[in-house]
Design a protein around this motif. Structure first.
Motif, PDB file in Angstrom:
ATOM      1  N   GLY A 273       0.822  -1.212   0.000  1.00 49.46           N
ATOM      2  CA  GLY A 273       0.000   0.000   0.000  1.00 49.46           C
ATOM      3  C   GLY A 273       0.853   1.258   0.000  1.00 49.46           C
ATOM      4  N   LYS A 274       0.538   2.199  -0.886  1.00 45.62           N
ATOM      5  CA  LYS A 274       1.250   3.486  -0.870  1.00 45.62           C
ATOM      6  C   LYS A 274       0.919   4.198   0.433  1.00 45.62           C
ATOM      7  CE  LYS A 274       1.536   8.064  -3.112  1.00 45.62           C
ATOM      8  NZ  LYS A 274       1.238   8.892  -4.283  1.00 45.62           N
ATOM      9  N   GLY A 275       1.973   4.601   1.155  1.00 46.50           N
ATOM     10  CA  GLY A 275       1.771   5.231   2.456  1.00 46.50           C
ATOM     11  C   GLY A 275       2.457   6.576   2.545  1.00 46.50           C
ATOM     12  N   PHE A 278       1.546  12.564   3.816  1.00 41.91           N
ATOM     13  CA  PHE A 278       1.154  13.851   3.242  1.00 41.91           C
ATOM     14  C   PHE A 278       2.011  14.105   2.014  1.00 41.91           C
ATOM     15  CE2 PHE A 278       1.019  18.455   2.633  1.00 41.91           C
ATOM     16  CZ  PHE A 278      -0.365  18.608   2.548  1.00 41.91           C
ATOM     17  N   ASP A 279       1.347  14.458   0.909  1.00 44.05           N
ATOM     18  CA  ASP A 279       2.065  14.701  -0.340  1.00 44.05           C
ATOM     19  C   ASP A 279       1.961  16.178  -0.718  1.00 44.05           C
ATOM     20  OD1 ASP A 279       3.277  14.645  -2.789  1.00 44.05           O
ATOM     21  OD2 ASP A 279       1.696  13.491  -3.803  1.00 44.05           O
ATOM     22  N   SER A 280       2.976  16.926  -0.305  1.00 44.75           N
ATOM     23  CA  SER A 280       3.001  18.352  -0.675  1.00 44.75           C
ATOM     24  C   SER A 280       3.483  18.526  -2.109  1.00 44.75           C
ATOM     25  CB  SER A 280       3.953  19.111   0.260  1.00 44.75           C
ATOM     26  OG  SER A 280       5.285  18.720  -0.017  1.00 44.75           O
ATOM     27  N   GLU A 296      -4.931  12.158   2.030  1.00 45.33           N
ATOM     28  CA  GLU A 296      -5.476  10.883   1.535  1.00 45.33           C
ATOM     29  C   GLU A 296      -4.438  10.038   0.815  1.00 45.33           C
ATOM     30  OE1 GLU A 296      -8.554  12.294  -1.119  1.00 45.33           O
ATOM     31  OE2 GLU A 296      -7.277  12.123  -2.873  1.00 45.33           O
ATOM     32  N   ASP A 297      -3.200  10.530   0.723  1.00 43.51           N
ATOM     33  CA  ASP A 297      -2.192   9.837  -0.073  1.00 43.51           C
ATOM     34  C   ASP A 297      -1.654   8.569   0.607  1.00 43.51           C
ATOM     35  OD1 ASP A 297      -1.210   9.878  -2.624  1.00 43.51           O
ATOM     36  OD2 ASP A 297       0.584  11.032  -2.150  1.00 43.51           O
ATOM     37  N   MET A 298      -2.255   8.253   1.759  1.00 50.86           N
ATOM     38  CA  MET A 298      -1.888   6.998   2.439  1.00 50.86           C
ATOM     39  C   MET A 298      -3.074   6.032   2.441  1.00 50.86           C
ATOM     40  SD  MET A 298      -3.878   8.100   4.810  1.00 50.86           S
ATOM     41  CE  MET A 298      -3.870   6.715   5.942  1.00 50.86           C
ATOM     42  N   ALA A 358       6.111  13.018  -8.355  1.00 48.94           N
ATOM     43  CA  ALA A 358       5.842  11.642  -8.766  1.00 48.94           C
ATOM     44  C   ALA A 358       6.586  10.745  -7.773  1.00 48.94           C
ATOM     45  CB  ALA A 358       6.287  11.399 -10.199  1.00 48.94           C
ATOM     46  N   GLU A 359       6.245  10.913  -6.482  1.00 51.03           N
ATOM     47  CA  GLU A 359       6.980  10.267  -5.392  1.00 51.03           C
ATOM     48  C   GLU A 359       6.440   8.874  -5.051  1.00 51.03           C
ATOM     49  OE1 GLU A 359       4.393  12.056  -4.928  1.00 51.03           O
ATOM     50  OE2 GLU A 359       3.324  10.880  -3.428  1.00 51.03           O
ATOM     51  N   GLY A 360       5.128   8.671  -5.344  1.00 53.64           N
ATOM     52  CA  GLY A 360       4.507   7.391  -4.965  1.00 53.64           C
ATOM     53  C   GLY A 360       5.234   6.223  -5.603  1.00 53.64           C
ATOM     54  N   ALA A 383      -2.499   2.108  -4.699  1.00 60.46           N
ATOM     55  CA  ALA A 383      -1.848   3.409  -4.587  1.00 60.46           C
ATOM     56  C   ALA A 383      -2.708   4.552  -5.114  1.00 60.46           C
ATOM     57  CB  ALA A 383      -0.520   3.367  -5.356  1.00 60.46           C
ATOM     58  N   THR A 384      -2.715   5.643  -4.357  1.00 64.07           N
ATOM     59  CA  THR A 384      -3.279   6.896  -4.866  1.00 64.07           C
ATOM     60  C   THR A 384      -2.197   7.503  -5.742  1.00 64.07           C
ATOM     61  OG1 THR A 384      -2.463   7.814  -2.794  1.00 64.07           O
ATOM     62  CG2 THR A 384      -4.832   7.418  -2.934  1.00 64.07           C
ATOM     63  N   LEU A 385      -2.029   6.917  -6.951  1.00 65.83           N
ATOM     64  CA  LEU A 385      -0.805   7.215  -7.692  1.00 65.83           C
ATOM     65  C   LEU A 385      -0.871   8.416  -8.626  1.00 65.83           C
ATOM     66  CD1 LEU A 385       1.980   5.727  -7.526  1.00 65.83           C
ATOM     67  CD2 LEU A 385       1.543   5.073  -9.873  1.00 65.83           C
TER      68      LEU A 385
HETATM   69 ZN    ZN Z   1       1.373  11.132  -3.952  1.00 67.28          ZN
END
Ligand code: ZN
Ligand code: BES
Ligand code: MG
Length: 513
Positions: A273-275, A278-280, A296-298, A358-360, A383-385
Motif C-alpha cells: 500500500g502506498k503510504g 502527506f504529499d506536498s 489521503e495519499d496513504m 511523482a513520489e509514490g 496506490a493513490t498514484l
Molecule cells: Zn502522492
C-alpha cells in the motif's frame, strides 16, 4: 451497532408475540416492484396488513408506492395498531422497494438496504427488525458501511441525533451458519471503516510513525509485524524510497505485516500500500488546491492495515498474506531531494527524478522490489498514484493495470461482487519509451502528461522481481485508487468522504482462494 439473530417466524407468531420477542423500534418489509393490476405481496406484508385492517395496502395505494429499487415508505403506528401487532415498541413500519424481480441483483439489494438504513436514521429510530434477506452478509455489511460517520473532531454533537443501535434479524432457523455469516460480515465492514478512519484523520496525526503503531496493534496468532527504521532501509539500499523521505522531519517507517497460516499454503499474496502520509509535492510543490486533500495519499496503506486486521481475525486457511507499507511524508525543505537528482533503488536500477511529486512510484519501487525477495505468488499494489487516473476514470472508479490478465480478472470479479468500481487500463509497450532517461536507467515522470496512469504503472512494473528460477516476472496487479479513495458524493454503500476502497474487494478475493 449490534446485530441480533432471532429465531422467529413472524407471520406465524403475530397475535401471540411475547413482549420480549420484538423490541425493535421499526419493522422493515421489503417487496419487489409491484404490478399495479395484480400485486403479489409477501406473506409478511399480507399478515401484517390483515392485523392492521388493510392500513398497509391503503397506504401504498394512496401514495402510489410501487416498490421501485431503493424507494421507502414510512407508516406510523398508533398505540391501537401496535397493540394489534403485539409490537409495543414499534413506532413505524418501513416499506422498502427492491425493484423489479427480474433485474434483482446485488447492486439493487445493496441500494435497498442502504436506503432503508438511511431512512431509519433519518426517522431517528434506534433499531429495526428485518426478515433474513437473501444475502445476510450484504445486509450486515451495508448497514455498517452506510451508518459510518467520522465525528471525532466535532465538539458539538448534532442535537437530538440518534445512533442506530440494534438490527434484529428474524430468521426461521437462526442457524450457526447464519451466525457465522453475520460475524464475518461484521469483521469485513469494521475493517473497511478502520481504513476510512485512517484516511479521514489529518496528516498531523497520521504520520509514518502513527501507521507503524497502528500496524503493531494488530496482534494475532500466525501474524507478525516488523518495522524497518531508516538505518535498516539504508542497509537494504532502498535509495528510491528514502529519497522521498529526505525533506520531512518525520522519520520514514517501512512496515511489514505477515500472516503465515499453519498447514499447507496454496498461495502467497503480497499487498503493497502506498503510504505517503502527506504529499506536498516536495520541491515540485503542488498548488494549494491540489494539496488540500493530500492527507489521503496513504489510502493504500490504510487499506493494507485494514485487510491485515481482518485477516488476523478471520485466519483464512491456505493463504499466506504479506502487507507492506513504505511510509513517508513528501515535503520540501533544505534536506529534500531535488528535480534532477539521480537515485538508486534496492534492485540496483537508477532513477532520474525530474519531478519530486511523482513520489509514490519511488516509494513503491523499493516496496515491490523488497517484497519480491519473499517470493510471493502475486503482488497487488494499492496506490493513490496519479491524477491522470481520475481524469481517465473519474472519482468512483479505480484503475487496474497488470502483467497477468488472469489475476486482474479474478480481482475485478471480486470488485464487481462487492460493488467497488474498477476498470482496466492497458500497459502498452510503446509507452515504455517514456520511462527512458538520458542520464539514468529510468525517469520518474517522463510522459509529459500523456497516459499518466499507465506511465506510473509501467514504472512500478520495472521493480517487480522474477519468479524463483525463472525469467518470468511475478504476477502483479496495480490498483490506482487516486479517484475512489475519497468519494465526493455519497454512494449506494458509502457516505461521502473516505471510501475504504479496495478493502472488501481484496478480502473477497483472498477469502475465495
Ligand atoms: Zn502522492
Ligand atoms: N498523490 C498524487 C496523486 C493524486 C492526485 C492522488 C489526486 C489523489 C488525488 C501523486 O503523488 C502525484 O502527485 N502524481 C502526479 C504525477 C505527475 C507528477 C507525473 C500527478 O498525478 O500529477
Ligand atoms: Mg505526488
Amino acid at each position: 451497532m449490534k446485530f441480533t439473530l432471532k429465531k422467529l417466524d413472524l407471520e406465524k407468531s403475530l397475535g401471540s408475540l411475547k413482549k420480549s420477542a420484538f423490541t425493535a423500534e421499526s419493522l422493515i418489509i421489503t417487496e419487489f416492484e409491484q404490478d399495479k393490476k395484480k400485486p403479489s405481496l409477501s406473506s409478511l406484508f399480507t399478515c401484517v396488513d390483515k392485523r392492521l385492517n388493510g392500513y398497509l395496502a391503503d397506504s401504498i395505494r394512496e401514495e402510489e408506492f410501487e416498490f421501485k429499487a431503493g424507494e421507502t415508505l414510512v407508516i406510523k403506528l398508533n398505540s391501537a395498531e401496535r397493540f394489534n401487532l403485539d409490537m409495543q415498541n414499534t413506532k413505524k413500519i418501513i416499506l422498502v422497494g427492491l425493484g423489479e424481480e427480474k433485474d434483482f441483483n446485488k447492486k439493487n439489494e445493496r441500494k435497498a438496504i442502504a436506503s432503508l438504513v438511511r431512512k431509519v436514521k433519518a426517522e431517528k429510530l434506534k433499531s429495526f427488525a428485518i426478515k433474513a434477506v437473501k444475502d445476510l452478509a450484504l445486509l450486515v455489511e451495508t448497514a455498517i458501511l452506510v451508518d459510518y460517520e467520522f465525528t471525532k473532531y466535532k465538539t458539538e454533537p448534532k442535537k437530538d441525533k440518534k445512533e442506530l443501535e440494534e438490527v434484529l434479524i428474524l430468521s426461521e432457523t437462526a442457524s450457526a451458519k447464519e451466525k457465522e455469516l453475520i460475524s464475518k460480515a461484521e469483521i469485513i465492514a469494521n475493517a473497511t471503516n478502520k481504513a476510512r478512519d485512517l484516511v479521514w484523520e489529518p496528516a498531523c496525526v497520521v504520520t509514518p510513525s502513527y501507521l507503524a503503531k497502528e500496524a503493531k496493534k494488530i496482534k494475532a496468532e500466525n501474524l507478525t509485524v516488523k518495522v524497518l527504521e531508516k538505518a535498516d532501509c539504508e542497509k537494504l539500499k532502498m535509495g528510491s524510497y528514502l529519497a522521498v523521505s529526505l525533506g520531512s522531519d518525520e522519520p520514514p517507517k517501512f512496515i511489514e505485516i505477515s500472516y503465515v497460516p499453519k498447514g499447507k499454503i496454496k498461495k502467497h499474496i503480497a499487498i503493497v500500500g502506498k503510504g505517503v502520509t502527506f504529499d506536498s509535492g516536495g520541491l515540485s510543490l503542488k498548488p494549494a488546491k491540489a494539496m488540500e486533500m493530500m492527507k489521503e495519499d496513504m489510502s493504500g496503506a490504510a487499506a493494507t492495515i485494514a485487510v491485515m486486521t481482518a485477516i488476523s481475525q478471520l485466519q483464512p486457511a491456505g493463504v499466506q498474506v504479506t502487507g507492506i507499507i513504505a511510509a513517508t511524508e513528501n515535503m520540501p525543505s533544505g534536506k529534500a531531494y531535488r528535480p534532477g537528482d539521480v537515485i538508486t533503488a534496492m534492485n540496483g536500477k537508477t532513477i532520474e527524478v525530474n519531478n519530486t511529486d511523482a513520489e509514490g512510484r519511488l516509494t513503491l519501487a523499493d516496496a515491490v522490489a523488497y517484497v519480491s525477495t519473499k517470493n510471493p505468488d502475486e503482488i497487488i499494489d494499492i496506490a493513490t498514484l496519479t491524477g491522470a487516473c481520475i481524469t481517465a476514470l473519474g472519482n468512483v472508479c479505480a484503475g487496474l493495470m497488470t502483467n497477468d490478465q488472469a489475476l486482474l480478472e479474478r480481482v475485478k470479479a471480486s470488485a464487481e461482487e462487492q460493488g467497488e468500481r474498477m476498470w482496466q487500463l492497458p500497459l502498452y509497450d510503446e509507452y515504455k519509451e517514456k520511462l527512458k532517461s538520458s542520464i539514468a536507467d529510468l525517469i520518474n515522470a517522463g510522459s509529459g502528461g500523456q497516459a499518466g496512469a499507465q506511465n506510473g504503472g509501467l514504472f512500478i512494473k520495472e521493480f517487480i522481481g522474477k519468479k524463483p528460477r525463472s525469467e518470468e516476472q511475478i504476477s502483479w496487479l496495480h490498483i490506482d485508487i487516486a479517484g475512489p479513495c475519497w468519494f465526493e458524493d455519497a454512494q449506494d454503500w458509502s457516505p461521502k468522504g473516505a471510501s475504504g476502497i479496495p478493502v472488501r474487494t481484496l478480502l473477497g478475493y483472498i477469502l475465495s482462494i
